[in-house]
Each structure stands twice: as structure tokens, then as C-alpha cells.
Design an enzyme around this catalytic site. Sequence first.
Site, PDB file in Angstrom:
ATOM      1  N   ASN A 231       0.853  -1.188   0.000  1.00  0.00           N
ATOM      2  CA  ASN A 231       0.000   0.000   0.000  1.00  0.00           C
ATOM      3  C   ASN A 231       0.883   1.230   0.000  1.00  0.00           C
ATOM      4  O   ASN A 231       2.049   1.174   0.407  1.00  0.00           O
ATOM      5  CB  ASN A 231      -0.895   0.014   1.244  1.00  0.00           C
ATOM      6  CG  ASN A 231      -1.869   1.211   1.236  1.00  0.00           C
ATOM      7  OD1 ASN A 231      -2.523   1.479   0.235  1.00  0.00           O
ATOM      8  ND2 ASN A 231      -1.927   1.913   2.359  1.00  0.00           N
TER       9      ASN A 231
ATOM     10  N   HIS B   3       0.840   5.167   1.442  1.00  0.00           N
ATOM     11  CA  HIS B   3       0.144   6.071   2.351  1.00  0.00           C
ATOM     12  C   HIS B   3       0.788   7.443   2.209  1.00  0.00           C
ATOM     13  O   HIS B   3       2.027   7.555   2.284  1.00  0.00           O
ATOM     14  CB  HIS B   3       0.251   5.553   3.792  1.00  0.00           C
ATOM     15  CG  HIS B   3      -0.459   6.406   4.785  1.00  0.00           C
ATOM     16  ND1 HIS B   3      -1.824   6.362   4.938  1.00  0.00           N
ATOM     17  CD2 HIS B   3       0.007   7.338   5.656  1.00  0.00           C
ATOM     18  CE1 HIS B   3      -2.177   7.229   5.877  1.00  0.00           C
ATOM     19  NE2 HIS B   3      -1.084   7.837   6.335  1.00  0.00           N
TER      20      HIS B   3
ATOM     21  N   SER C 185       4.776   7.006   1.974  1.00  0.00           N
ATOM     22  CA  SER C 185       5.398   5.749   2.411  1.00  0.00           C
ATOM     23  C   SER C 185       4.761   4.568   1.680  1.00  0.00           C
ATOM     24  O   SER C 185       3.529   4.465   1.637  1.00  0.00           O
ATOM     25  CB  SER C 185       5.180   5.544   3.920  1.00  0.00           C
ATOM     26  OG  SER C 185       5.625   6.659   4.665  1.00  0.00           O
TER      27      SER C 185
ATOM     28  N   ASP D 207      -2.064   1.010   8.390  1.00  0.00           N
ATOM     29  CA  ASP D 207      -1.031   2.021   8.116  1.00  0.00           C
ATOM     30  C   ASP D 207       0.237   1.816   8.941  1.00  0.00           C
ATOM     31  O   ASP D 207       0.971   2.765   9.205  1.00  0.00           O
ATOM     32  CB  ASP D 207      -1.572   3.447   8.381  1.00  0.00           C
ATOM     33  CG  ASP D 207      -2.703   3.806   7.437  1.00  0.00           C
ATOM     34  OD1 ASP D 207      -3.528   4.656   7.810  1.00  0.00           O
ATOM     35  OD2 ASP D 207      -2.763   3.215   6.340  1.00  0.00           O
TER      36      ASP D 207
HETATM   37  C1  GRF Z   1      -2.942   9.151  -3.049  1.00  0.00           C
HETATM   38  O1  GRF Z   1      -2.637  10.264  -2.251  1.00  0.00           O
HETATM   39  C2  GRF Z   1      -2.455   7.907  -2.335  1.00  0.00           C
HETATM   40  O2  GRF Z   1      -1.397   8.184  -1.454  1.00  0.00           O
HETATM   41  C3  GRF Z   1      -3.639   7.458  -1.557  1.00  0.00           C
HETATM   42  O3  GRF Z   1      -4.727   7.703  -2.427  1.00  0.00           O
HETATM   43  C4  GRF Z   1      -4.459   8.931  -3.110  1.00  0.00           C
HETATM   44  C5  GRF Z   1      -5.004   8.842  -4.518  1.00  0.00           C
HETATM   45  O4  GRF Z   1      -4.211   7.936  -5.213  1.00  0.00           O
HETATM   46  N1  GRF Z   1      -3.512   6.087  -1.189  1.00  0.00           N
HETATM   47  P1  GRF Z   1      -4.527   7.535  -6.766  1.00  0.00           P
HETATM   48  O5  GRF Z   1      -4.384   8.800  -7.599  1.00  0.00           O
HETATM   49  O6  GRF Z   1      -5.950   7.013  -6.820  1.00  0.00           O
HETATM   50  O7  GRF Z   1      -3.490   6.503  -7.086  1.00  0.00           O
END
Ligand code: GRF
Length: 202
Positions: free
Chosen positions: A106, A108, A135, A144
Site C-alpha cells: 500500500n 500512504h 510511504s 497504516d
Molecule cells: C494518493 O494520495 C495515495 O497516497 C492514496 O490515495 C491517493 C489517490 O491515489 N492512497 P490515486 O491517484 O488514486 O493513485
Amino acid sequence: KNIVILISGRGSNMQAIVEAARAEKWPARIAAIISNRADASGLEYAAAAGIPTAVVVSKDYPERSDFDAALRAKIDSYTPDLVVLAGFMRILTAPFVEHYDGRLLNIHPSLLPSFPGLATHQQALSFGVKVHGASVHFVTADLDHGPIVAQAAVPVLQDDTEHVLAERVLAQEHIIYPRAVRWFVEGRLSIENGRVHLADQA
Ligand code: GRF
């Protein structure tokens, strides 16, 4: 190696991974892009990229455990070596996480262990930190808080808004997530007493 990527929305991290896998010719293929929302715009990108897509809608399942079981069955139909959560906005049950132990990643948007949970950029601005970031970690039942694979730091500037800071962090996410996934498919990652070791080469 088969990679399955889970999204809930835009899927910009998924796109970065798909593009890196192709450009860098990883020893892996993106077997499927799965979303818990039928309206996830990332699904359009995936279909246009010729990648199989699937939707497992959360609201179709009364219990979280029923949703997770249906999601797991769908994921496993693609026989994944690695499952990548990329903007996947669901908390997964312990049995689901244990089933993918050591092969579930994942990203974060904070420098864990700071700022777990949601609205991480607002948390950073409210706290007044001068450095923030993202991260990539292995997912464990402790939300997380799994073993960290990669991090990137960005400065927090005086007039930053939540949006400006989020964009600065997102740009780094698109660098470290593909890199972390590539390390996994290259067999360079191992976990030793809760910490990730990166081998020089496989
Ligand atoms: C990003 O900030 C990521 O860190 C979090 O979801 C947000 C959107 O990500 N997990 P994405 O554009 O859908 O990949």
C-alpha cells in the site's frame, strides 16, 4: 510475476505502475485492475490500456467479511504474486490481509508512522511539520503500520494549501511506488523482524 492492482478512484498510482512496468520491461504483468467502485475513473484508463478490469462493489455485501471474501475470490482468479493497493479506500479485514501476507503493498501519503489515517496533508499542515511525504509499506492487520519498503520526503512551504502539498507528495508517490513494486517483482525484498531488507540484486 502476476500483479493485481486495487483502486477506488483516479488511479494515478496505478497508471504510474502500469507505465513503469511497460517502459522498464519488468519480469511481471499487470493481470488485472480491480475497483470497489464502478465509477472509478482509473477503470477507463485500464480498459484503454488493454488490462482486464473487475468491480466488486462494497454496498452489495452486508458484512465487511462478505465483501472481503468476494474481493479475495476475484483477486485470486488472476493468481497474483503481488496485490497492490493504489488509492484503495477500504479497510481490509485481518483474514484478508493474512491471506496476502508478504505480498500486499500500500502507499500512504505521509511519512509513517506520522499521520496514519485520512486527511494526512491537513494533519501535516495543522501540526506544522516542515517535512512531509509518502510511504510504501507491506499491509498488515495494523492499519497504516506495516513494514516500510520506501519513503520520499518533500518540504512543507509557508503558503502551502492542502491541495498544493498533496500534489507535491503525489508526484513523489509516482516515483517511489513503481520502484517499490519493481523491487518486489525482482525478488529483492525480504522482511526480517518487521523491517524490510532490500537485496543488492535478486
Ligand atoms: C494518493 O494520495 C495515495 O497516497 C492514496 O490515495 C491517493 C489517490 O491515489 N492512497 P490515486 O491517484 O488514486 O493513485
